[in-house]
Design a protein around this motif. Structure first.
Motif, PDB file in Angstrom:
ATOM      1  N   GLU A 191       0.968  -1.172   0.124  1.00  0.00           N
ATOM      2  CA  GLU A 191       0.062   0.088   0.022  1.00  0.00           C
ATOM      3  C   GLU A 191       0.688   1.314  -0.125  1.00  0.00           C
ATOM      4  O   GLU A 191       2.012   1.059   0.630  1.00  0.00           O
ATOM      5  CB  GLU A 191      -0.717   0.006   1.115  1.00  0.00           C
ATOM      6  CG  GLU A 191      -2.134  -1.083   1.160  1.00  0.00           C
ATOM      7  CD  GLU A 191      -3.019  -0.784   2.270  1.00  0.00           C
ATOM      8  OE1 GLU A 191      -2.761  -0.070   3.325  1.00  0.00           O
ATOM      9  OE2 GLU A 191      -4.156  -1.331   2.200  1.00  0.00           O
ATOM     10  N   ALA A 192       0.303   2.118  -0.711  1.00  0.00           N
ATOM     11  CA  ALA A 192       1.215   3.537  -0.573  1.00  0.00           C
ATOM     12  C   ALA A 192       0.157   4.690  -0.936  1.00  0.00           C
ATOM     13  O   ALA A 192      -0.969   4.546  -0.861  1.00  0.00           O
ATOM     14  CB  ALA A 192       1.981   3.728  -2.067  1.00  0.00           C
ATOM     15  N   ARG A 193       0.676   5.980  -0.358  1.00  0.00           N
ATOM     16  CA  ARG A 193      -0.094   6.901  -0.632  1.00  0.00           C
ATOM     17  C   ARG A 193      -0.285   7.414  -2.141  1.00  0.00           C
ATOM     18  O   ARG A 193       0.828   7.299  -2.681  1.00  0.00           O
ATOM     19  CB  ARG A 193       0.523   8.236   0.225  1.00  0.00           C
ATOM     20  CG  ARG A 193       0.684   8.192   1.847  1.00  0.00           C
ATOM     21  CD  ARG A 193      -0.645   8.260   2.365  1.00  0.00           C
ATOM     22  NE  ARG A 193      -0.875   8.212   3.814  1.00  0.00           N
ATOM     23  CZ  ARG A 193      -1.742   8.283   4.548  1.00  0.00           C
ATOM     24  NH1 ARG A 193      -3.060   8.476   3.869  1.00  0.00           N
ATOM     25  NH2 ARG A 193      -1.630   8.202   6.000  1.00  0.00           N
ATOM     26  N   PHE A 194      -1.195   7.897  -2.446  1.00  0.00           N
ATOM     27  CA  PHE A 194      -1.410   8.108  -3.776  1.00  0.00           C
ATOM     28  C   PHE A 194      -2.453   9.301  -4.005  1.00  0.00           C
ATOM     29  O   PHE A 194      -3.031   9.762  -3.295  1.00  0.00           O
ATOM     30  CB  PHE A 194      -2.380   7.150  -4.417  1.00  0.00           C
ATOM     31  CG  PHE A 194      -2.718   7.346  -5.880  1.00  0.00           C
ATOM     32  CD1 PHE A 194      -1.658   6.996  -6.914  1.00  0.00           C
ATOM     33  CD2 PHE A 194      -3.892   7.688  -6.283  1.00  0.00           C
ATOM     34  CE1 PHE A 194      -1.979   7.213  -8.228  1.00  0.00           C
ATOM     35  CE2 PHE A 194      -4.171   7.688  -7.583  1.00  0.00           C
ATOM     36  CZ  PHE A 194      -3.166   7.661  -8.667  1.00  0.00           C
ATOM     37  N   HIS A 195      -1.951  10.221  -5.031  1.00  0.00           N
ATOM     38  CA  HIS A 195      -2.475  11.483  -5.310  1.00  0.00           C
ATOM     39  C   HIS A 195      -2.329  11.762  -6.931  1.00  0.00           C
ATOM     40  O   HIS A 195      -1.215  11.296  -7.701  1.00  0.00           O
ATOM     41  CB  HIS A 195      -1.665  12.601  -4.750  1.00  0.00           C
ATOM     42  CG  HIS A 195      -2.461  13.906  -4.557  1.00  0.00           C
ATOM     43  ND1 HIS A 195      -3.726  13.898  -4.127  1.00  0.00           N
ATOM     44  CD2 HIS A 195      -2.285  15.084  -5.124  1.00  0.00           C
ATOM     45  CE1 HIS A 195      -4.109  15.213  -4.067  1.00  0.00           C
ATOM     46  NE2 HIS A 195      -3.586  15.929  -4.837  1.00  0.00           N
ATOM     47  N   ILE A 196      -3.430  12.440  -7.519  1.00  0.00           N
ATOM     48  CA  ILE A 196      -3.333  12.425  -8.952  1.00  0.00           C
ATOM     49  C   ILE A 196      -2.698  14.027  -9.025  1.00  0.00           C
ATOM     50  O   ILE A 196      -3.367  14.832  -8.526  1.00  0.00           O
ATOM     51  CB  ILE A 196      -4.852  12.527  -9.476  1.00  0.00           C
ATOM     52  CG1 ILE A 196      -5.155  10.934  -9.596  1.00  0.00           C
ATOM     53  CG2 ILE A 196      -4.956  13.147 -10.729  1.00  0.00           C
ATOM     54  CD1 ILE A 196      -6.567  10.698  -9.912  1.00  0.00           C
ATOM     55  N   THR A 202      -4.892   6.176   0.230  1.00  0.00           N
ATOM     56  CA  THR A 202      -4.230   5.072   0.269  1.00  0.00           C
ATOM     57  C   THR A 202      -4.517   4.090  -0.773  1.00  0.00           C
ATOM     58  O   THR A 202      -5.707   3.895  -1.079  1.00  0.00           O
ATOM     59  CB  THR A 202      -4.291   4.134   1.595  1.00  0.00           C
ATOM     60  OG1 THR A 202      -3.632   5.237   2.431  1.00  0.00           O
ATOM     61  CG2 THR A 202      -3.313   3.178   1.569  1.00  0.00           C
ATOM     62  N   LEU A 203      -3.582   3.507  -1.569  1.00  0.00           N
ATOM     63  CA  LEU A 203      -3.921   2.822  -2.703  1.00  0.00           C
ATOM     64  C   LEU A 203      -3.055   1.615  -2.716  1.00  0.00           C
ATOM     65  O   LEU A 203      -1.847   1.608  -2.340  1.00  0.00           O
ATOM     66  CB  LEU A 203      -3.604   3.519  -4.136  1.00  0.00           C
ATOM     67  CG  LEU A 203      -4.822   3.482  -5.357  1.00  0.00           C
ATOM     68  CD1 LEU A 203      -6.003   4.138  -4.906  1.00  0.00           C
ATOM     69  CD2 LEU A 203      -4.343   4.215  -6.448  1.00  0.00           C
ATOM     70  N   LYS A 204      -3.632   0.426  -3.164  1.00  0.00           N
ATOM     71  CA  LYS A 204      -2.622  -0.950  -3.471  1.00  0.00           C
ATOM     72  C   LYS A 204      -1.564  -0.632  -4.497  1.00  0.00           C
ATOM     73  O   LYS A 204      -2.249  -0.068  -5.486  1.00  0.00           O
ATOM     74  CB  LYS A 204      -3.599  -1.915  -3.401  1.00  0.00           C
ATOM     75  CG  LYS A 204      -4.435  -2.347  -2.231  1.00  0.00           C
ATOM     76  CD  LYS A 204      -5.124  -3.521  -2.216  1.00  0.00           C
ATOM     77  CE  LYS A 204      -6.120  -3.777  -1.317  1.00  0.00           C
ATOM     78  NZ  LYS A 204      -5.542  -4.288  -0.146  1.00  0.00           N
ATOM     79  N   THR A 205      -0.425  -1.244  -4.291  1.00  0.00           N
ATOM     80  CA  THR A 205       0.572  -1.209  -5.313  1.00  0.00           C
ATOM     81  C   THR A 205       0.476  -2.523  -6.170  1.00  0.00           C
ATOM     82  O   THR A 205       1.364  -2.649  -7.012  1.00  0.00           O
ATOM     83  CB  THR A 205       1.954  -0.814  -4.790  1.00  0.00           C
ATOM     84  OG1 THR A 205       2.321  -2.007  -3.832  1.00  0.00           O
ATOM     85  CG2 THR A 205       1.972   0.428  -3.908  1.00  0.00           C
ATOM     86  N   ASN A 206      -0.456  -3.436  -5.996  1.00  0.00           N
ATOM     87  CA  ASN A 206      -0.505  -4.586  -6.719  1.00  0.00           C
ATOM     88  C   ASN A 206      -1.945  -4.534  -7.545  1.00  0.00           C
ATOM     89  O   ASN A 206      -2.249  -5.706  -7.958  1.00  0.00           O
ATOM     90  CB  ASN A 206      -0.238  -5.853  -5.876  1.00  0.00           C
ATOM     91  CG  ASN A 206      -1.313  -5.833  -4.730  1.00  0.00           C
ATOM     92  OD1 ASN A 206      -2.218  -5.042  -4.485  1.00  0.00           O
ATOM     93  ND2 ASN A 206      -1.487  -7.228  -4.245  1.00  0.00           N
TER      94      ASN A 206
END
Length: 949
Positions: A646-651, A674-678
């Protein structure tokens, strides 16, 4: 109406109310226990048991004396005796008992036989009378074997009505829940005592077991008369091994019939078994086959097969007929089982002295088709009019001690069997009362009295054993029962294949619900004894949790090249990466250790059945495989550090200039989602988005690992282009170019970050640009610490030829190097296998290696429309042969190492299969072969053999 009431009042004046006969009060008693002058062993044990439990219930101790020393009043007569005769109490038939009060004396008299009370051939009516008396009037319960399962309530007074007149006979002549597998004498004795206390036993000694070996006398005739034994494949086959029961006899041979008849006549058992040995290998000679009815078919492994019932029962009928002439009281037991479960088609009559033991497991009836079939078979056998016994499987090692709770099915089936005229039930069970206690207690009580209901018996079980926590424990077991009922046919569990379903049947949600119910019990007002019983049940839960998780991991490891028999491989959508494989292996090893800690830490309690689990371990060698493979990879495992899933995510806003502070390690990203990286971002709430998305993740690196050289950052897959920063420093970028490599969006990307890691916290930032498709980081990423050893195979990437790799096969299968697709290069090996049992293609490499060193063999693959093979389940299969300097194998075929991989029918991207091994002493070369049996299309690339650290 007034007149009727007046008559009722007049009659009531002449009815004396029942008074209480007080056997003990306030810890004192005036009563003595009296036996015959020379009591039988059963009567003596019954007297001692009554004395012991009255003392434990009330504190009062009744002396035990013989009739010649008994007082003139206040007596409890136990067993047949002169006083019972004088009082007009006839000795009841064997296994039955009478409890009666006459003139202030209590009589407990049963129909017994000679022999030790715990002997399998001994009938113990008096002992049943004492136990049923204690159950009814003192509320003593024997929930499971041993002290913890024994419930003895304290009472100031023990009394019975002074007009008590109670005559009891069990509803079934055969009532036996017997322990499977090997058990110590101490455990056997404890279990048999529990059987007696819960009313189990049988009116007739003997029964039905796999008997051809004993009837014929083993292999003693094979040298002089091989024709006595079954013909298989044109040759006569002896029974295998000393005392073994595999292999069969020639049932049409007249001499065999003579020998087996003499054996049956010589037996002292009331019921002598005539059943075949376990397994197959039945005789194929012309005379035996002529007795089969070609139209009487059964389904066996999905294929039609001629039932062997007519030939088998022609043999049994003849022996039974001969035995009846000489010993008309003797019975012959025979299974209705496997190849001869279906009723005969040609035989119209069975000898009256044949007792049919019909094999079934009522938990199979979660599948209504199986239930319909079994009941149909019973109808067919019932027409012959022979006595029938249900040969059950209430507890079987195919469930590995997991709670196969099916009390509702047990209740329904026992009542059905009684109504259908069955004379008994004989069930194999395990010593796993922590997980199956309600099953076993319910069955034991209902086999004695089929008028009881499940509700009555289980209320008694839970209330007696768990008091204030009774409802919680009931809810706990009911979680499992309802889960399996909801699964229906998927939880029928008819054989060893059920082991592969256990991880699904006992899934995480079910286990969590069960734990919640059981933990609630600990919050109640309970005493230490009740808490100990809760702890007993909890051991079964912990065992189930650990075993379920372990089985699921072993099935995944099976799909990745290992072979944990008899588990089937899991159906994975993607093969595990090397670090994922190592993580699974380590967790499985730890779980296996914990599982055996539970198994070996029972401290004499019947939590799970150790001998059966040890037997299964010796067959599958799970611990050995886990430890051996872990030993191969233990040093290698430290070379891989998995990055967070999981990682922090932003557009990034469209048209926005690339932010300069977002890559910095001190940037505050707490406001980002928070978004999954897989998984792609379009599957996580950003459907249809194309543009720039940022990922930020932090991870810890041990100080000793941060200094490794080289260090590679491997992003599992990026859709489509990216820039990468580590601790604020740009370490690399990748631009998707459809002309150069249209498949690069699904391949790993490597970046050299040697010397850039810090001991402790590190921050990774990735800016991903996606112009079409799903977008983002969508496969697990990792760090590779240190150098990967070189590939020992020349040209494993097929550029442009086979190099060290060779291919061959059989039937309609072919292979060729093609240049239209490859993993990281243009070429790959294309393999096509047509449908058909004999078709397969194999890929082989052979190269020099060192002795007693660790190696990893791997290859990349893609598939298209691959179907299961009709007979071979474990495919693609891998074989490793260890060779000496002369090129010859160091072992025979049993020393080859085997693995298998479960590949998806069609793969969207290249996946990797890996197998790890350690070479034997003296190894100079290895030959590794991968066999492709399943029909369909395969592409193979990047075949590697690497030496591990």
């Amino acid at each position: 109406m007034k007149r009727i009431l007046e008559i009722g009042l007049i009659l009531a004046c002449f009815v004396r109310p029942a008074l209480a006969l007080e056997l003990a009060k306030g810890g004192q008693t005036d009563y003595v226990i009296v036996t015959a002058a020379a009591p039988s062993p059963t009567a003596m044990m019954a007297a001692k048991e009554l004395q012991e439990y009255v003392r434990r219930v009330t504190g009062a101790e009744l002396p035990v004396v013989t009739e010649d020393k008994a007082p003139v009043a206040r007596r409890v007569f136990v067993g047949p005796c002169a006083a019972a005769d004088k009082a007009g109490i006839a000795v009841p038939p064997q296994e039955q008992f009478v409890v009666r009060v006459i003139n202030g004396d209590l009589f407990i008299v049963g129909g017994d036989s000679d022999g030790p009370p715990m002997g399998s051939a001994t009938r113990t009516g008096t002992l049943y009378g004492v136990y049923q008396f204690l159950h009814r009037f003192a509320a003593v319960r024997w929930l499971w074997p041993g002290d913890l399962g024994t419930v003895v309530p304290k009472a100031a007074t023990l009394s019975v009505p002074d007009e008590l007149n109670w005559t009891v006979k069990p509803d079934f002549a055969i009532r036996s829940l017997w322990l499977t597998y090997r058990n110590s004498n101490e455990i056997k004795d404890e279990h048999i005592l529990w059987q007696r206390r819960t009313g189990q036993g049988q009116l007739w000694s003997g029964g039905s077991g796999h008997a051809y070996n004993s009837l014929l006398g083993g292999n003693k005739w094979f040298e002089t008369h091989p024709e006595y034994y079954s013909m298989v494949g044109g040759q006569r086959k002896a029974f295998y091994g000393e005392g073994a029961t595999s292999g069969q006899i020639c049932t049409s041979n007249p001499d065999v019939i003579d020998i087996c008849t003499k054996s049956a006549l010589a037996s002292k058992a009331d019921i002598v078994s005539l059943s075949p040995n376990d397994g197959g290998l039945f005789c194929e000679c012309e005379k035996c086959r002529a007795l089969d009815v070609p139209t009487n078919l059964i389904d066996w492994d999905g294929k039609p097969m001629v039932a062997l019932t007519d030939r088998i029962f022609t043999f049994a009928n003849e022996i039974a007929r001969r035995v009846a002439k000489e010993q008309p009281e003797k019975k012959l037991g025979h299974f209705c089982y496997t190849f001869f479960k279906q009723p005969p088609a040609r035989l119209t009559d069975l000898s009256d002295n044949l007792v049919l033991f019909f094999t079934q497991g009522c938990h199979w009836f979660r599948d209504p088709e199986i239930k319909k079939q079994c009941r149909g078979y019973i109808d067919g056998w019932f027409k012959f009019g022979n006595p029938m016994v249900s040969r059950e499987y209430y507890g079987l090692i195919y469930w590995h001690g997991m709670p196969n709770v099916h009390t509702r099915l047990i209740e329904e089936d026992i009542k059905y069997l009684k109504a259908r005229g069955f004379v008994g039930l004989n069930s194999e069970i395990c010593r796993d009362f922590a997980t199956h206690g309600p099953n076993y207690y319910l069955a034991a009580r209902m086999l004695w009295d089929t008028s009881l209901t499940r509700r009555q018996v289980l209320d008694e079980y839970y209330q007696a054993g768990f008091g204030a926590a009774a409802k919680d424990v009931e809810d706990y077991y009911d979680v499992f029962e309802r889960r399996l009922a909801d699964l229906g046919p998927a939880a029928a569990g008819t054989g060893s294949s059920n082991i592969s379903s256990l991880a699904t049947q006992f899934d995480a949600a079910t286990l969590a619900a069960a734990r919640k119910a059981l933990e609630r019990g600990y919050t109640r007002q309970i005493d230490e004894q009740t808490k100990a019983r809760l702890d007993f049940v909890k051991m079964g839960l912990e065992y189930t949790e650990v075993t379920s998780r372990l089985l699921g991991l072993l099935q995944k490891l099976n799909a990745a090249g290992m072979s944990f028999s008899p588990l089937e491989p899991a159906r994975l959508t993607a093969a595990p990466t090397e670090p994922e494989f190592m993580a699974m292996l380590k967790e499985a090893r730890d779980l296996n250790k914990r599982r055996w800690e539970i198994i070996n830490g029972q401290q004499g309690l019947p939590v799970v059945h150790t001998p059966a689990l040890v037997e299964q371990e010796s067959r599958g060698r799970w611990t050995e495989q886990l430890e051996t493979r872990y030993e191969v990879l233990v040093n290698e495992a430290g070379r891989y550090l998995a990055l967070p899933l999981e990682a922090r995510f932003h557009i990034e806003d469209e048209g926005q200039k690339q932010p300069q502070d977002w890559p910095r390690p001190d940037f505050d990203d707490s406001g980002w989602e928070t978004l999954k990286t897989n998984q792609p971002w379009e599957k996580q709430g950003h459907q249809g988005f194309d543009g720039f998305g940022w990922y930020r993740m932090s991870f810890e690196v041990p100080a000793d690992r941060a200094q490794a050289n080289p260090i590679v950052l491997r992003l599992g897959a990026v859709d489509e282009s990216c820039k990468v920063w580590l601790n604020g420093e740009l370490v690399g970028s990748f631009t998707f170019d459809i002309d150069k490599d249209p498949e690069s969006w699904q391949k790993p990307l490597d970046f050299d970050i040697s010397g850039r890691l810090k001991a402790g916290r590190n921050v990774l930032a990735v800016r991903v640009e996606d112009r079409s498709g799903a977008g983002g980081l969508w496969k697990p990423s990792l760090l590779i610490l240190g150098s990967e050893s070189p590939n020992l195979i020349l040209n494993g990437s097929f550029e442009p030829d086979m190099g060290d790799v060779s291919a061959n096969g059989q039937g309609d299968a072919k292979s060729a190097v093609v240049g239209d697709r490859g993993y990281q290069s243009a070429h790959s090996l294309s393999i096509t296998v047509a449908e058909g049992e004999g078709n397969h293609r194999s890929v082989q490499v052979a190269c020099p290696v060192a002795s007693e060193r660790r190696y990893a063999f791997s290859f990349r693959y893609q598939t298209k429309d691959v179907k299961p093979h009709p007979t071979i389940k474990n495919t693609p299969a891998l074989r490793v042969i260890f060779q000496g300097a002369d090129g010859k194998s160091l072992t025979d075929t049993t020393g080859y190492q085997w693995g298998s991989f479960r590949v998806p029918a069609t793969t969207a991207d290249w996946q990797e299969a890996s197998y790890y091994f350690k070479t034997l002493p003296g190894t100079a070369r290895v030959a590794v072969t991968v066999f492709f049996h399943g029909p369909g299309q395969y592409w193979v690339d990047e075949v590697k053999l690497r030496e591990l650290e």
